[in-house]
Scaffold this active site. Structure first.
Site, PDB file in Angstrom:
ATOM      1  N   ASP A   7       0.781  -1.249   0.000  1.00 13.75           N
ATOM      2  CA  ASP A   7       0.000   0.000   0.000  1.00 13.75           C
ATOM      3  C   ASP A   7       0.814   1.303   0.000  1.00 13.75           C
ATOM      4  OD1 ASP A   7      -1.824  -2.029   0.329  1.00 13.75           O
ATOM      5  OD2 ASP A   7      -2.898  -1.112   1.992  1.00 13.75           O
ATOM      6  N   HIS A  68     -10.377   7.354   1.251  1.00 15.30           N
ATOM      7  CA  HIS A  68      -9.014   7.255   0.707  1.00 15.30           C
ATOM      8  C   HIS A  68      -8.940   6.117  -0.292  1.00 15.30           C
ATOM      9  CE1 HIS A  68      -9.169   4.332   3.995  1.00 15.30           C
ATOM     10  NE2 HIS A  68      -8.343   3.615   3.241  1.00 15.30           N
ATOM     11  N   LYS A  93      -7.045  -4.919  -3.067  1.00 13.34           N
ATOM     12  CA  LYS A  93      -7.843  -5.371  -1.916  1.00 13.34           C
ATOM     13  C   LYS A  93      -8.722  -4.239  -1.415  1.00 13.34           C
ATOM     14  CE  LYS A  93      -4.225  -4.004   1.245  1.00 13.34           C
ATOM     15  NZ  LYS A  93      -5.009  -2.944   1.910  1.00 13.34           N
ATOM     16  N   CYS A 137      -2.394  -2.534   7.633  1.00 17.78           N
ATOM     17  CA  CYS A 137      -2.262  -3.498   6.542  1.00 17.78           C
ATOM     18  C   CYS A 137      -1.010  -4.348   6.643  1.00 17.78           C
ATOM     19  CB  CYS A 137      -2.364  -2.779   5.204  1.00 17.78           C
ATOM     20  SG  CYS A 137      -4.038  -2.148   4.967  1.00 17.78           S
TER      21      CYS A 137
HETATM   22  C1  VGL Z   1      -4.660   1.054   5.703  1.00 17.43           C
HETATM   23  C2  VGL Z   1      -6.047   2.246   7.089  1.00 17.43           C
HETATM   24  C3  VGL Z   1      -7.058   2.166   6.173  1.00 17.43           C
HETATM   25  C4  VGL Z   1      -3.294   0.483   5.465  1.00 17.43           C
HETATM   26  C5  VGL Z   1      -5.668   0.953   4.782  1.00 17.43           C
HETATM   27  O1  VGL Z   1      -2.892   0.362   4.283  1.00 17.43           O
HETATM   28  O2  VGL Z   1      -2.607   0.167   6.455  1.00 17.43           O
HETATM   29  N1  VGL Z   1      -4.862   1.688   6.871  1.00 17.43           N
HETATM   30  N2  VGL Z   1      -6.852   1.520   5.015  1.00 17.43           N
HETATM   31 ZN    ZN Z   2      -8.242   1.505   3.400  1.00 19.31          ZN
END
Ligand code: VGL
Ligand code: ZN
Length: 195
Positions: A7, A68, A93, A137
């Site tokens: 991510d 987001h 995902k 994540c």
């Molecule tokens: C994530 C918060 C919300 C991450 C994703 O990638 O850790 N954190 N969505």
């Molecule tokens: Zn997220």
């Protein structure tokens, strides 16, 4: 062995909708690691948060997070300085409107292959993990990988945490260690001859 880059997307980096403190620090070590792996047969996966615009994950719909990484928007793009090799396999995902989709193991490749099946088909037994965010994540992906019996190493200079509550990222790291994950800096990996 495979590297999982979790991510590293615009919305999690400085100026993004859900900016993770110090997120940009992960880019250089990940680039260096990927450059070193270029001459190897280590597979490279990059997960991405790929949400629908309406999701229980988002504050307007009762969730914990600002909107987001909505699929196909600029905020969902990988960080512009992240040098993913062409051979990188993308794992998307969080597409289900009713799920958070924190773990890369909730994701699929562009061919719709679930990440777990993909790793099994590639006979991957060892996973290096870096990216964002340590306490969400990264942690959930590492826990799932350990449950599946993979040997997991978290690259500690290539991660950054949200720390909604102070110490969350530190606690998540400790839980990953307790789950049997190895914690290494990129320098240690290099010294040990892994990558
Ligand atoms: C994530 C918060 C919300 C991450 C994703 O990638 O850790 N954190 N969505
Ligand atoms: Zn997220």
């Amino acid at each position: 062995m495979a590297l999982l880059v979790v991510d590293v997307q615009r919305d999690f980096c400085s100026g993004g909708a859900l900016a993770v403190p110090d997120a940009n620090r992960v880019v250089q070590p990940l680039n260096a690691l990927m450059a070193r792996l270029e001459q190897s047969d280590v597979l490279i996966y990059a997960s991405r948060d790929w949400h629908p615009s309406q999701s229980i994950h988002f504050q307007p719909y009762g969730g914990p997070w600002p909107v987001h990484c909505v699929a196909d928007t600029p905020g969902a793009e990988f960080h512009p300085d992240l040098e993913l090799p062409d051979r990188t396999v993308i794992v998307s995902k969080g597409q289900a409107p009713g799920a958070d989709g924190y773990s890369a193991f909730e994701g699929q490749t562009a061919h719709g292959v679930p990440f777990e099946r993909e790793l099994r088909e590639q006979e991957i037994e060892r996973l290096l993990v870096g990216g964002l965010a340590t306490d969400y994540c990264i942690a959930q992906s590492v826990f799932d990988a350990r449950r599946l019996g993979l040997d997991v190493t978290v690259v500690t200079d290539a991660i950054a945490g949200v720390d909604r509550k102070e110490g969350d990222a530190e606690r998540a790291l400790e839980q990953m260690r307790e789950a049997g994950a190895n914690l290494r800096t990129s320098a240690e990996l290099e010294e040990e001859g892994w990558a």
